[in-house]
Design an enzyme around this catalytic site. Structure first.
Site, PDB file in Angstrom:
ATOM      1  N   HIS A 243      11.819  71.370 -31.643  1.00  0.00           N
ATOM      2  CA  HIS A 243      10.991  70.302 -32.569  1.00  0.00           C
ATOM      3  C   HIS A 243      10.741  69.254 -31.859  1.00  0.00           C
ATOM      4  O   HIS A 243      11.110  68.036 -32.085  1.00  0.00           O
ATOM      5  CB  HIS A 243      11.681  69.981 -33.845  1.00  0.00           C
ATOM      6  CG  HIS A 243      11.305  69.378 -34.942  1.00  0.00           C
ATOM      7  ND1 HIS A 243       9.891  68.892 -35.020  1.00  0.00           N
ATOM      8  CD2 HIS A 243      11.513  69.234 -36.355  1.00  0.00           C
ATOM      9  CE1 HIS A 243       9.612  68.537 -35.986  1.00  0.00           C
ATOM     10  NE2 HIS A 243      10.305  68.912 -36.873  1.00  0.00           N
TER      11      HIS A 243
ATOM     12  N   ARG B 166       4.168  74.938 -37.813  1.00  0.00           N
ATOM     13  CA  ARG B 166       5.315  75.026 -37.761  1.00  0.00           C
ATOM     14  C   ARG B 166       5.792  76.633 -38.299  1.00  0.00           C
ATOM     15  O   ARG B 166       5.012  77.152 -39.253  1.00  0.00           O
ATOM     16  CB  ARG B 166       5.925  74.034 -38.748  1.00  0.00           C
ATOM     17  CG  ARG B 166       7.477  74.550 -39.507  1.00  0.00           C
ATOM     18  CD  ARG B 166       8.077  73.468 -40.170  1.00  0.00           C
ATOM     19  NE  ARG B 166       8.469  72.145 -39.527  1.00  0.00           N
ATOM     20  CZ  ARG B 166       9.089  71.256 -40.136  1.00  0.00           C
ATOM     21  NH1 ARG B 166       9.572  71.544 -41.175  1.00  0.00           N
ATOM     22  NH2 ARG B 166       9.328  69.986 -39.409  1.00  0.00           N
TER      23      ARG B 166
ATOM     24  N   LYS C 145      -2.355  90.324 -46.710  1.00  0.00           N
ATOM     25  CA  LYS C 145      -2.779  91.774 -46.659  1.00  0.00           C
ATOM     26  C   LYS C 145      -2.418  92.397 -45.238  1.00  0.00           C
ATOM     27  O   LYS C 145      -3.092  93.281 -44.959  1.00  0.00           O
ATOM     28  CB  LYS C 145      -4.387  91.421 -46.644  1.00  0.00           C
ATOM     29  CG  LYS C 145      -5.044  90.988 -47.692  1.00  0.00           C
ATOM     30  CD  LYS C 145      -6.449  90.866 -47.843  1.00  0.00           C
ATOM     31  CE  LYS C 145      -6.953  89.600 -47.444  1.00  0.00           C
ATOM     32  NZ  LYS C 145      -8.507  89.194 -47.457  1.00  0.00           N
TER      33      LYS C 145
ATOM     34  N   ARG D  48       7.842  65.972 -44.464  1.00  0.00           N
ATOM     35  CA  ARG D  48       7.468  64.559 -43.415  1.00  0.00           C
ATOM     36  C   ARG D  48       6.542  65.046 -42.277  1.00  0.00           C
ATOM     37  O   ARG D  48       5.704  64.217 -41.819  1.00  0.00           O
ATOM     38  CB  ARG D  48       8.817  64.074 -42.723  1.00  0.00           C
ATOM     39  CG  ARG D  48       9.574  63.135 -43.360  1.00  0.00           C
ATOM     40  CD  ARG D  48      10.941  63.303 -43.296  1.00  0.00           C
ATOM     41  NE  ARG D  48      11.422  64.566 -44.117  1.00  0.00           N
ATOM     42  CZ  ARG D  48      11.855  64.360 -45.180  1.00  0.00           C
ATOM     43  NH1 ARG D  48      12.066  63.170 -46.016  1.00  0.00           N
ATOM     44  NH2 ARG D  48      12.227  65.452 -45.865  1.00  0.00           N
ATOM     45  N   THR D  49       7.097  65.922 -41.809  1.00  0.00           N
ATOM     46  CA  THR D  49       6.162  66.531 -40.345  1.00  0.00           C
ATOM     47  C   THR D  49       4.784  66.876 -40.850  1.00  0.00           C
ATOM     48  O   THR D  49       3.905  66.364 -40.333  1.00  0.00           O
ATOM     49  CB  THR D  49       6.889  67.862 -39.628  1.00  0.00           C
ATOM     50  OG1 THR D  49       8.108  67.475 -39.595  1.00  0.00           O
ATOM     51  CG2 THR D  49       6.155  67.929 -38.531  1.00  0.00           C
TER      52      THR D  49
HETATM   53  N1   CP Z   1      12.260  65.996 -40.078  1.00  0.00           N
HETATM   54  C1   CP Z   1      11.549  67.042 -40.496  1.00  0.00           C
HETATM   55  O1   CP Z   1      11.261  67.877 -39.625  1.00  0.00           O
HETATM   56  O2   CP Z   1      11.339  66.898 -41.881  1.00  0.00           O
HETATM   57  P1   CP Z   1      10.347  68.032 -42.628  1.00  0.00           P
HETATM   58  O3   CP Z   1      10.887  69.235 -42.601  1.00  0.00           O
HETATM   59  O4   CP Z   1      10.295  67.369 -44.126  1.00  0.00           O
HETATM   60  O5   CP Z   1       9.062  67.908 -41.992  1.00  0.00           O
END
Ligand code: CP
Length: 370
Positions: free
Chosen positions: A181, A148, A127, A98-99
């Site tokens: 998050h 992320r 490497k 999703r993110t």
């Molecule tokens: N809610 C969320 O962060 O979903 P993903 O891990 O699929 O990005």
């Protein structure tokens, strides 16, 4: 939370006035100010604590304007022209559906061209290049980094480093370690705001968090953003071993927020305005199979539990889910998690637009055309 802090002699006025070690030691509220712009909206988006009420309202309004403008071909053409001269890098060294996809879509809506690395093994990290050097490399080619990482604080460190480089491109934290998050919390707030907008708004509500609250970074960030809304009671329902952290409870006490901690979901459902379910975050298990030994059977929602939720209540989940919400609940109009997911695309488009200072331009187009 409230208004942003005024710079004072003991706090630096700008991120470039402070060494990394000193920056790290600053209170979160001060760090949040240093990575934001003068208008209170983010330059770097790193922490939920950056977003006070004015910024949240501005972003939610902007998201709604963008989703409305995007309905027409001419509107979409306008949006796609806004950042056609910019490029964004999506660096996701932790799994995501999703993110990643909602940020990719948000970039496409605004005309940004994108590049991505989704597996560090396909980059020169394989490497032996450090993550820091990798990110510094991306900043050479792109105008925005969306990242992320399983590494707590990496986005923060890179934001400081890039701010002190000759190419200070903005960083958006799309999930860092088990800690923050912030953009998930933004889409959660947007979903709650839309759910209650014709019913008195997001105030004087009871929000019940359920599941793995100890390691759920979405819960931590949302709990923080809810401090901005009057009269919210926060309830934390989890097995003892996965209960919310003391730091969050201390934050709620400090802000005088009514809250409860418990394990009886069925007792809380009749009082809930919003239920925020989460999955067990076993990727953070210290030993293999650790979470599987915890009895989570009382922390699930199916049709029986939905009968206890008021008709005006809403059920959220950051997703992905496992067995904590039965698929039998998906068609219940109070289950808003699919809408919540799509809201992520609009609020992330709003965040990127705000980062690049496009609020006025979008507002003017909206007023003239929608
Ligand atoms: N809610 C969320 O962060 O979903 P993903 O891990 O699929 O990005």
């Amino acid at each position: 939370m409230g208004a942003m802090q005024t710079p004072s002699p003991e706090f630096p006025a700008r991120i470039i006035d402070v060494s990394w070690d000193d920056f790290l030691a600053l209170p979160l509220e001060t760090k949040a100010r240093l990575v934001s712009k003068r208008d209170g909206l983010p330059f770097h988006t790193l922490y939920a604590q950056q977003f006070h009420r004015d910024a949240l309202d501005a972003l939610c309004d902007l998201a709604t304007q963008i989703r409305t403008i995007a309905k027409s071909r001419s509107g979409m053409a306008f949006l796609q022209g806004l950042l056609a001269h910019k490029r964004a890098m999506l660096y996701f060294s932790q799994p995501s559906s999703r993110t990643f996809l909602s940020f990719l879509s948000a970039c496409q809506i605004l005309g940004l061209r994108t590049g991505s690395v989704r597996d560090a093994a396909t980059s020169s990290e394989f490497k032996g290049e450090s993550r820091e050097d990798s990110i510094r490399t991306f900043s050479s080619y792109f105008d925005l980094l969306i990242m992320r990482s399983p590494e707590k604080g990496l986005a923060e460190k890179m934001a400081w480093r890039l701010s002190n480089s000759s190419r200070p491109v903005p960083i958006i934290n799309a999930g860092s370690g088990p800690d923050q998050h912030p953009t998930q919390a933004l889409l959660d707030i947007y979903t709650l705001q839309r759910s209650f907008e014709r019913r008195g708004g997001l105030r004087n509500r009871t929000v019940v968090f359920v599941g793995d609250l100890k390691r759920g970074r979405t819960v931590r960030s949302l709990s923080n953003l809810l401090l901005n809304y009057e009269g919210i009671t926060q309830v934390f329902i989890a097995p003892d071993a996965l209960q919310i952290g003391d730091d969050i409870l201390a934050m709620l006490r400090e802000h005088g927020v009514p809250h409860r901690v418990g394990a009886d979901l069925r007792a809380e459902l009749p009082h809930a305005d919003a239920v925020y379910m989460t999955r067990i975050q076993d990727e953070w298990d210290a030993t293999r199979g650790e979470s599987a030994r915890i009895d989570t059977s009382r922390f699930r929602i199916g049709p029986d539990e939905m009968r206890l939720l008021p008709p005006t209540g809403v059920l959220l989940h950051p997703l992905p889910r496992r067995d904590e919400i039965s698929t039998a609940v998906d068609d219940d109009p109070r289950a808003v998690y699919w809408r919540q997911m799509r809201n992520g695309m609009w609020i992330r488009a709003a965040l990127i637009a705000a980062t690049f200072g496009l609020r006025t331009e979008i507002d003017e187009f909206f007023v003239r055309n929608c």
